[in-house]
Design a protein around this motif. Sequence first.
Motif: not given
Length: 198
Positions: A41-60
């Motif tokens: 509601t305050m605007g858009d945020i674009i995030v790049e996820l790092d599946r290379n370093r944090a595969p479990i977390t990114v997949n989750n």
Amino acid sequence: MQSLVALVLLVVATSTLAKAKDDGSQIQASNFYPRVKFVTTMGDIIVELDRNRAPITVNNFLRYVDKRSYEDTIFHRIVPEFVIQGGGYDTDFIEKPSFAAIFNESGNGLKNKMYNITMARKNDPHSATRQFFFNMNNNDSLDPGRDWGYTVFGSVQEGYEVLDKMAEVKTDFDPKYGWSDVPVEQIILKKVIILPPI
């Protein structure tokens, strides 16, 4: 008859494979750096996820996004020059259902630096489920040392100014829930969108 048996086996195999890959790993499976857009509601945020370093977390995280489970949740905790936390509660402050807790990947080399995104957790280092926070400072104290740290799994690419605005909103103690640092006016995460690969 043989073609019918082959067709049945193909359907069973496809069904089994589909069930086995419902953990987020099937989403842009070959993309080590998937991008997502947080529509707030305050605007858009674009995030790049790092599946290379944090595969479990990114997949989750992608699994929750894929299930549309972050839609209409709130940023319930904002501490200036520290964190902006959300992803766990709807607009009525009802806790959203979670998948099982995940393994802590805080030793992946990624740091809790300004504008990085990190998994929230309880005291148990392996208790993260769905809540996340944006670092609004270089939070070295959240990195691993003698103890487990907090798992960083991506970084903001666009929308820094949105987070800066969020960090300035008025917060207060909420007596109903016993929480500090709750925004007086709700900031809603309307949805998270998985963006096409670059």
